[in-house]
Write an enzyme that holds these catalytic residues in place. Structure first.
Site, PDB file in Angstrom:
ATOM      1  N   GLU A  76       0.825  -1.225   0.000  1.00 19.74           N
ATOM      2  CA  GLU A  76       0.000   0.000   0.000  1.00 19.74           C
ATOM      3  C   GLU A  76       0.849   1.261   0.000  1.00 19.74           C
ATOM      4  O   GLU A  76       0.653   2.177  -0.809  1.00 19.74           O
ATOM      5  CB  GLU A  76      -0.929   0.009   1.217  1.00 19.74           C
ATOM      6  CG  GLU A  76      -1.723   1.306   1.318  1.00 19.74           C
ATOM      7  CD  GLU A  76      -2.711   1.343   2.460  1.00 19.74           C
ATOM      8  OE1 GLU A  76      -2.725   0.416   3.295  1.00 19.74           O
ATOM      9  OE2 GLU A  76      -3.499   2.299   2.502  1.00 19.74           O
ATOM     10  N   ASP A  96      -0.728  -4.951   3.054  1.00 16.83           N
ATOM     11  CA  ASP A  96      -1.308  -3.774   3.712  1.00 16.83           C
ATOM     12  C   ASP A  96      -0.758  -3.779   5.124  1.00 16.83           C
ATOM     13  O   ASP A  96      -1.194  -4.579   5.957  1.00 16.83           O
ATOM     14  CB  ASP A  96      -2.844  -3.866   3.703  1.00 16.83           C
ATOM     15  CG  ASP A  96      -3.489  -2.588   4.233  1.00 16.83           C
ATOM     16  OD1 ASP A  96      -4.693  -2.396   4.004  1.00 16.83           O
ATOM     17  OD2 ASP A  96      -2.789  -1.786   4.879  1.00 16.83           O
ATOM     18  N   ILE A  98      -0.936  -1.816   7.730  1.00 15.73           N
ATOM     19  CA  ILE A  98      -1.961  -1.562   8.744  1.00 15.73           C
ATOM     20  C   ILE A  98      -3.293  -1.371   8.012  1.00 15.73           C
ATOM     21  O   ILE A  98      -3.501  -0.336   7.366  1.00 15.73           O
ATOM     22  CB  ILE A  98      -1.655  -0.306   9.594  1.00 15.73           C
ATOM     23  CG1 ILE A  98      -0.333  -0.462  10.362  1.00 15.73           C
ATOM     24  CG2 ILE A  98      -2.805  -0.021  10.559  1.00 15.73           C
ATOM     25  CD1 ILE A  98       0.009   0.721  11.273  1.00 15.73           C
ATOM     26  N   ASP A  99      -4.153  -2.375   8.073  1.00 13.92           N
ATOM     27  CA  ASP A  99      -5.499  -2.207   7.504  1.00 13.92           C
ATOM     28  C   ASP A  99      -6.399  -1.771   8.656  1.00 13.92           C
ATOM     29  O   ASP A  99      -6.644  -2.546   9.578  1.00 13.92           O
ATOM     30  CB  ASP A  99      -5.988  -3.511   6.895  1.00 13.92           C
ATOM     31  CG  ASP A  99      -7.272  -3.284   6.115  1.00 13.92           C
ATOM     32  OD1 ASP A  99      -7.306  -2.310   5.337  1.00 13.92           O
ATOM     33  OD2 ASP A  99      -8.227  -4.064   6.275  1.00 13.92           O
ATOM     34  N   THR A 101      -6.001   2.002   9.475  1.00 13.95           N
ATOM     35  CA  THR A 101      -5.122   3.063  10.004  1.00 13.95           C
ATOM     36  C   THR A 101      -5.906   4.087  10.814  1.00 13.95           C
ATOM     37  O   THR A 101      -5.424   4.572  11.850  1.00 13.95           O
ATOM     38  CB  THR A 101      -4.373   3.755   8.850  1.00 13.95           C
ATOM     39  OG1 THR A 101      -3.510   2.799   8.230  1.00 13.95           O
ATOM     40  CG2 THR A 101      -3.551   4.930   9.330  1.00 13.95           C
ATOM     41  N   ASP A 226      -6.033  -4.271   0.522  1.00 14.05           N
ATOM     42  CA  ASP A 226      -7.011  -4.441   1.606  1.00 14.05           C
ATOM     43  C   ASP A 226      -7.599  -5.848   1.632  1.00 14.05           C
ATOM     44  O   ASP A 226      -7.975  -6.366   2.686  1.00 14.05           O
ATOM     45  CB  ASP A 226      -8.187  -3.464   1.417  1.00 14.05           C
ATOM     46  CG  ASP A 226      -7.813  -2.008   1.558  1.00 14.05           C
ATOM     47  OD1 ASP A 226      -8.269  -1.195   0.730  1.00 14.05           O
ATOM     48  OD2 ASP A 226      -7.057  -1.670   2.494  1.00 14.05           O
TER      49      ASP A 226
HETATM   50  O1  LIG Z   1      -6.655   1.494   6.735  1.00 14.75           O
HETATM   51  P1  LIG Z   1      -6.390   1.294   5.300  1.00 14.75           P
HETATM   52  O2  LIG Z   1      -5.292   0.311   4.989  1.00 14.75           O
HETATM   53  O3  LIG Z   1      -6.201   2.566   4.546  1.00 14.75           O
HETATM   54  O4  LIG Z   1      -7.667   0.586   4.628  1.00 14.75           O
HETATM   55  C1  LIG Z   1      -9.014   1.007   4.852  1.00 14.75           C
HETATM   56  C2  LIG Z   1      -9.359   2.173   3.941  1.00 14.75           C
HETATM   57  O5  LIG Z   1      -8.571   3.299   4.287  1.00 14.75           O
HETATM   58  C3  LIG Z   1     -10.827   2.547   4.101  1.00 14.75           C
HETATM   59  O6  LIG Z   1     -11.132   3.605   3.208  1.00 14.75           O
HETATM   60  C4  LIG Z   1     -11.743   1.381   3.799  1.00 14.75           C
HETATM   61  O7  LIG Z   1     -13.082   1.747   3.998  1.00 14.75           O
HETATM   62  C5  LIG Z   1     -11.393   0.201   4.675  1.00 14.75           C
HETATM   63  O8  LIG Z   1     -12.218  -0.873   4.293  1.00 14.75           O
HETATM   64  C6  LIG Z   1      -9.913  -0.171   4.544  1.00 14.75           C
HETATM   65  O9  LIG Z   1      -9.625  -1.214   5.422  1.00 14.75           O
HETATM   66 MG   LIG Z   2      -6.277  -1.200   4.021  1.00 19.89          MG
HETATM   67 MG   LIG Z   3      -3.340   0.250   5.191  1.00 20.44          MG
END
Ligand SMILES: O=P(O)(O)O[C@H]1[C@H](O)[C@@H](O)[C@H](O)[C@@H](O)[C@@H]1O
Ligand SMILES: [Mg+2]
Ligand SMILES: [Mg+2]
Length: 289
Positions: A76, A96, A98-99, A101, A226
């Site tokens: 990412e 990813d 940190i999924d 964040t 993701d």
């Molecule tokens: O936290 P990240 O890796 O950016 O991924 C999320 C994303 O930013 C959000 O817009 C989505 O709605 C989430 O499903 C993702 O997990």
């Molecule tokens: Mg993500």
């Molecule tokens: Mg992320």
């Protein structure tokens, strides 16, 4: 098969170990630092990234390069820094760091370290480590899905009125997109379904489908990083993957439905507004879809 004839198991074992190490880093920051002052933004004012996202991704990629120097990466934060997002037939780690964040920044306890592995453009195994819950979700194509070593099985529910649905509001605050998000949400909620939830992490929503506590997760606007790792966790737990159009899932399309079975998938897809975000693998100079 012995390890020598099973080339991807060694890679998967490495992914589990480095995901757990990444989770330790994330917990250390959550417990001891205030992330809110270190937040940067990407595609919108609410699409957040922190130096921990970047440090975790570097840790994972550098550790893999030393063991598997010929393998490719889609990460990412690497893509955010200009690396290409193209899935070739080569062994590719889809990361990813940190999924969730936004959850991480707010200390909301649903944060997943996601590492998927694709060969010939098919996800071979996936690892999603829910760092605050200390739950290691894993799956190898054809060999089942597990959470901390215990087998996972999707829900057997076929009645949509007895289902729980997950979705997210995403990071796009364009008024027309927000209207489409709420239009779908209104139709799904009014079926009615038992409830709608969102973990704040695409991958952890998908793991909730795999463990049977949510019948279906849908979202438009997600990225390949993701969903790649969790995609095989869903299918190996007996679930199905679709595009919000009802067609087959395209990892680069920015659209996903992950469900416990075709009956629930078909019924919910009938309620969803279909719209597109720019594909992950779009050529840099092409016009948005
Ligand atoms: O936290 P990240 O890796 O950016 O991924 C999320 C994303 O930013 C959000 O817009 C989505 O709605 C989430 O499903 C993702 O997990
Ligand atoms: Mg993500
Ligand atoms: Mg992320």
């Amino acid at each position: 098969m012995s390890k020598s004839h099973d080339p991807w198991q060694d890679a998967m074992d490495h992914a589990v170990a480095v995901a757990r190490k990444s989770g330790e880093m994330i917990r250390e920051v959550v417990q001891n630092q205030d992330q809110s002052s270190l937040v940067q933004t990407k595609s919108s004012a609410v699409d957040l990234v922190t130096e921990t996202d970047q440090k975790v991704e570097r840790l994972i990629i550098q550790s893999v390069k030393s063991k598997f120097p010929s393998h490719r990466f889609i990460g990412e934060e690497s893509v955010s820094s200009g690396e290409p997002c193209i899935l070739t037939s080569d062994p590719t780690w889809i990361i990813d760091p940190i999924d969730g964040t936004t959850n991480f920044v707010h200390r909301y306890p649903f944060v997943g370290v996601c590492i998927g592995f694709a060969v010939n453009q098919q996800v071979e195994w996936g690892v999603v480590y829910s760092a605050i819950e200390d739950k290691m979700f894993t799956a190898r194509r054809g060999r089942g899905a597990f959470c901390n070593g215990r087998p996972l099985q999707v829900s057997t529910q076929t009645d949509v009125h007895r289902s729980m649905v997950a979705t997210e509001f995403g990071s796009d605050r364009d008024p027309q997109v927000v209207d489409k998000i709420f239009s779908s949400l209104h139709k799904v909620l009014s079926l009615p379904v038992h409830g709608v939830r969102g973990a704040g992490s695409a991958a952890l929503n998908m793991c909730a489908v795999a463990r049977g506590s949510v019948e279906l997760y849908y979202e438009t606007g997600v990225h390949v990083w993701d969903i790649a790792a969790a995609s095989v966790i869903v299918t190996e737990a007996g679930g199905v993957l679709r595009d919000t159009t009802g067609g087959a899932l395209d990892l680069m399309s920015r659209r996903i439905v992950a469900a416990n079975n075709e009956t629930i998938a078909t019924r919910i897809i009938a309620e969803l507004e279909v719209y597109s975000s720019e594909r992950d693998d779009r050529a840099p100079d092409c016009e948005p879809e």
